[in-house]
Design a protein around this motif. Structure first.
Motif, PDB file in Angstrom:
ATOM      1  N   SER A   8       0.846  -1.189   0.000  1.00 26.47           N
ATOM      2  CA  SER A   8       0.000   0.000   0.000  1.00 26.47           C
ATOM      3  C   SER A   8       0.883   1.241   0.000  1.00 26.47           C
ATOM      4  O   SER A   8       1.823   1.345   0.792  1.00 26.47           O
ATOM      5  CB  SER A   8      -0.895  -0.015   1.249  1.00 26.47           C
ATOM      6  OG  SER A   8      -1.656   1.168   1.322  1.00 26.47           O
TER       7      SER A   8
ATOM      8  N   SER B 163       0.339  -7.573  -5.350  1.00 33.08           N
ATOM      9  CA  SER B 163      -0.786  -6.648  -5.504  1.00 33.08           C
ATOM     10  C   SER B 163      -0.390  -5.291  -4.943  1.00 33.08           C
ATOM     11  O   SER B 163       0.272  -5.215  -3.914  1.00 33.08           O
ATOM     12  CB  SER B 163      -2.016  -7.151  -4.744  1.00 33.08           C
ATOM     13  OG  SER B 163      -2.400  -8.422  -5.213  1.00 33.08           O
TER      14      SER B 163
ATOM     15  N   THR C 114      -1.876  -1.372  -3.957  1.00 28.12           N
ATOM     16  CA  THR C 114      -2.992  -0.442  -3.852  1.00 28.12           C
ATOM     17  C   THR C 114      -2.431   0.971  -3.642  1.00 28.12           C
ATOM     18  O   THR C 114      -1.535   1.180  -2.833  1.00 28.12           O
ATOM     19  CB  THR C 114      -3.995  -0.849  -2.730  1.00 28.12           C
ATOM     20  OG1 THR C 114      -5.085   0.070  -2.744  1.00 28.12           O
ATOM     21  CG2 THR C 114      -3.359  -0.868  -1.352  1.00 28.12           C
TER      22      THR C 114
ATOM     23  N   THR D 257      -3.470   4.631  -2.540  1.00 29.57           N
ATOM     24  CA  THR D 257      -4.607   5.099  -1.759  1.00 29.57           C
ATOM     25  C   THR D 257      -5.033   6.540  -2.034  1.00 29.57           C
ATOM     26  O   THR D 257      -6.147   6.920  -1.742  1.00 29.57           O
ATOM     27  CB  THR D 257      -4.304   4.948  -0.255  1.00 29.57           C
ATOM     28  OG1 THR D 257      -3.112   5.686   0.046  1.00 29.57           O
ATOM     29  CG2 THR D 257      -4.089   3.493   0.113  1.00 29.57           C
TER      30      THR D 257
ATOM     31  N   GLN E 260      -3.742   7.927  -8.309  1.00 31.62           N
ATOM     32  CA  GLN E 260      -3.463   6.821  -9.215  1.00 31.62           C
ATOM     33  C   GLN E 260      -3.252   7.351 -10.624  1.00 31.62           C
ATOM     34  O   GLN E 260      -3.921   8.293 -11.033  1.00 31.62           O
ATOM     35  CB  GLN E 260      -4.645   5.828  -9.232  1.00 31.62           C
ATOM     36  CG  GLN E 260      -5.069   5.301  -7.882  1.00 31.62           C
ATOM     37  CD  GLN E 260      -6.094   6.195  -7.197  1.00 31.62           C
ATOM     38  OE1 GLN E 260      -6.699   7.058  -7.826  1.00 31.62           O
ATOM     39  NE2 GLN E 260      -6.280   5.994  -5.905  1.00 31.62           N
TER      40      GLN E 260
ATOM     41  N   TYR F 193      -5.305  -1.787  -7.226  1.00 30.99           N
ATOM     42  CA  TYR F 193      -6.340  -1.321  -6.305  1.00 30.99           C
ATOM     43  C   TYR F 193      -6.173   0.165  -6.031  1.00 30.99           C
ATOM     44  O   TYR F 193      -5.104   0.726  -6.218  1.00 30.99           O
ATOM     45  CB  TYR F 193      -6.273  -2.122  -5.002  1.00 30.99           C
ATOM     46  CG  TYR F 193      -6.581  -3.589  -5.197  1.00 30.99           C
ATOM     47  CD1 TYR F 193      -7.900  -4.028  -5.280  1.00 30.99           C
ATOM     48  CD2 TYR F 193      -5.549  -4.526  -5.320  1.00 30.99           C
ATOM     49  CE1 TYR F 193      -8.192  -5.364  -5.474  1.00 30.99           C
ATOM     50  CE2 TYR F 193      -5.835  -5.873  -5.511  1.00 30.99           C
ATOM     51  CZ  TYR F 193      -7.160  -6.290  -5.586  1.00 30.99           C
ATOM     52  OH  TYR F 193      -7.443  -7.606  -5.780  1.00 30.99           O
ATOM     53  N   ARG F 194      -7.283   0.785  -5.594  1.00 33.64           N
ATOM     54  CA  ARG F 194      -7.304   2.240  -5.435  1.00 33.64           C
ATOM     55  C   ARG F 194      -7.816   2.672  -4.072  1.00 33.64           C
ATOM     56  O   ARG F 194      -8.361   3.752  -3.937  1.00 33.64           O
ATOM     57  CB  ARG F 194      -8.242   2.858  -6.488  1.00 33.64           C
ATOM     58  CG  ARG F 194      -7.811   2.656  -7.906  1.00 33.64           C
ATOM     59  CD  ARG F 194      -8.939   2.993  -8.866  1.00 33.64           C
ATOM     60  NE  ARG F 194      -8.454   2.938 -10.245  1.00 33.64           N
ATOM     61  CZ  ARG F 194      -8.128   3.997 -10.968  1.00 33.64           C
ATOM     62  NH1 ARG F 194      -8.289   5.208 -10.457  1.00 33.64           N
ATOM     63  NH2 ARG F 194      -7.669   3.858 -12.194  1.00 33.64           N
ATOM     64  N   ARG F 195      -7.667   1.846  -3.053  1.00 31.54           N
ATOM     65  CA  ARG F 195      -8.232   2.238  -1.755  1.00 31.54           C
ATOM     66  C   ARG F 195      -7.362   1.713  -0.609  1.00 31.54           C
ATOM     67  O   ARG F 195      -6.505   0.859  -0.803  1.00 31.54           O
ATOM     68  CB  ARG F 195      -9.648   1.699  -1.621  1.00 31.54           C
ATOM     69  CG  ARG F 195      -9.745   0.177  -1.661  1.00 31.54           C
ATOM     70  CD  ARG F 195     -11.198  -0.243  -1.569  1.00 31.54           C
ATOM     71  NE  ARG F 195     -11.378  -1.630  -1.166  1.00 31.54           N
ATOM     72  CZ  ARG F 195     -11.454  -2.637  -2.026  1.00 31.54           C
ATOM     73  NH1 ARG F 195     -11.317  -2.436  -3.322  1.00 31.54           N
ATOM     74  NH2 ARG F 195     -11.659  -3.871  -1.590  1.00 31.54           N
TER      75      ARG F 195
ATOM     76  N   LEU G 247     -10.630  -6.150   0.671  1.00 29.40           N
ATOM     77  CA  LEU G 247      -9.382  -6.187  -0.087  1.00 29.40           C
ATOM     78  C   LEU G 247      -8.501  -7.349   0.394  1.00 29.40           C
ATOM     79  O   LEU G 247      -7.928  -8.092  -0.410  1.00 29.40           O
ATOM     80  CB  LEU G 247      -8.658  -4.840   0.066  1.00 29.40           C
ATOM     81  CG  LEU G 247      -7.355  -4.620  -0.694  1.00 29.40           C
ATOM     82  CD1 LEU G 247      -7.470  -5.048  -2.139  1.00 29.40           C
ATOM     83  CD2 LEU G 247      -6.949  -3.159  -0.620  1.00 29.40           C
TER      84      LEU G 247
ATOM     85  N   GLU H 182      -9.724 -10.643  -0.822  1.00 37.92           N
ATOM     86  CA  GLU H 182      -9.442 -10.847  -2.234  1.00 37.92           C
ATOM     87  C   GLU H 182      -7.987 -11.254  -2.476  1.00 37.92           C
ATOM     88  O   GLU H 182      -7.691 -12.074  -3.343  1.00 37.92           O
ATOM     89  CB  GLU H 182      -9.721  -9.524  -2.964  1.00 37.92           C
ATOM     90  CG  GLU H 182     -10.364  -9.674  -4.320  1.00 37.92           C
ATOM     91  CD  GLU H 182     -10.813  -8.321  -4.856  1.00 37.92           C
ATOM     92  OE1 GLU H 182     -10.339  -7.954  -5.929  1.00 37.92           O
ATOM     93  OE2 GLU H 182     -11.614  -7.632  -4.175  1.00 37.92           O
TER      94      GLU H 182
END
Lengths: 251, 87
Positions: free
Chosen positions: A152, A177, A179, A181, A184, A191-193, A199, A202
């Motif tokens: 993240s 993965s 993300t 936050t 982007q 991911y964007r959060r 999340l 997943e």
């Protein structure tokens, strides 16, 4: 009285800066040679001590971002604007300078190949440093332990070791993965959060796989990730955490 | 005040106890919860290091240093045992 170093005893040592490089605008990686370095385990850290001209000393603990198999001890230092130590390390330290450190220390947040997996690595911001050491150790030992990693960061620009992560993502045992936050790129497919239970569900291994999880980041990030995984049914005894406090901003 | 965890004082603990203490098993003297030292809450904001139970906030450990000498108060633990509690 003359002091002699006792073998195995933790002592302050002089390290020499071999190279420095900005990984992000706020994080500098510092490669060091340490004479007589005993070697470390992936995930361990060192204490760094700075001494001012008036004798005042400040100590901070930094994760080692390099694998035991790498040639140098690498620290990735995030510059905290109100910090006592990090602005010096990021802004002032140059190749050839000496730095006082002791270590390696800590036997909890470590991964060696025989510990197995499958591995789940969760990083918030510069919490990626010790997890990068684990991934490099994984590659250096040609481990076949499957790895899932969730990183993240606030933006792509703030993501540590970007190119290395992309290379890893192309390797078979790694599933990476990311993300972002806050900001982007327009074509961003990750991911964007901020991490949450959905999340984690997943990206993490199913609880039945009994993965070995390492979470490192700011305290609030680590608490969210650990509580989320336990809530999904993961065994708390298989989750190891390292909190480096608040860095002023949430990754 | 910023909260860290026991990993952050691995060096100080090793300096005092002569070995890694972060994997040591510990039991809180107030609520009885057990865990490992790496997971206890650590605060650096005061004149020394304060460790608290992550479940009930009970003070487990206080470390201060003056003139190169450590003063260590570990009375908050019901139990602290080495070597490693990790399997």
């Amino acid at each position: 009285m003359a002091r002699t170093a006792i073998p195995g005893r933790l002592t302050w040592q002089q390290a020499t800066v071999v190279e420095t490089r900005f990984d992000t605008p706020q994080v500098k990686s510092i490669a060091l040679t340490v004479p007589g370095w005993s070697g470390h385990r992936a995930g361990q850290h060192v204490d760094v001590r700075l001494t001012a001209p008036d004798g005042y000393q400040a100590e901070r603990s930094y994760s080692i971002a390099s694998a035991p198999e790498d040639g140098y001890v690498v620290l990735s230092v995030e510059r905290l604007d109100d910090g006592e130590v990090s602005p010096f390390l990021v802004d002032e330290l140059r190749t050839g300078d000496e730095l006082e450190l002791r270590g390696p220390v800590g036997g909890y947040f470590v991964w060696d190949e025989p510990l197995g997996g499958p591995l789940f690595l969760v990083a918030g911001g510069s919490g990626l440093a010790p997890l990068r050491a684990m991934m490099r150790h994984h590659r250096a030992t040609r481990s076949e332990v499957p790895v899932r990693a969730l990183c993240s960061a606030r933006s792509l620009e703030a993501l540590l070791y970007r190119e290395e992560l992309m290379e890893l993502a192309a390797c078979d045992p790694f599933d990476i993965s990311i993300t972002l936050t806050r900001v982007q790129p327009s074509a961003w497919r990750g991911y964007r959060r901020r991490i949450d239970s959905d999340l984690l569900a997943e990206v993490a291994w199913p609880p039945a796989d009994r993965s070995l999880t390492y979470i490192c980041g700011p305290t609030a990030f680590v608490e969210t990730a650990a509580a989320g995984l336990v809530g999904l049914g993961h065994d708390p005894a298989r989750i190891r955490t390292e909190r480096f406090g608040g860095t002023g901003v949430q990754p | 005040m910023t909260r860290y965890d026991g990993n952050a004082i691995a060096g100080t603990l090793e300096d005092i106890f002569g070995g890694d203490l972060t994997t040591a098993a510990c039991v809180c003297g107030q609520c009885g919860q057990s865990g490992v030292v790496a997971e206890i809450a650590i605060y650096f904001g005061g004149p020394g290091i304060v460790a608290r139970c992550p479940y009930c906030d009970h003070v487990l450990l206080v470390i201060t240093r003056h003139s190169g000498m450590y003063c260590v108060d570990v009375t908050g633990f019901a139990q602290l045992s080495t070597p490693s509690a990790l399997a």
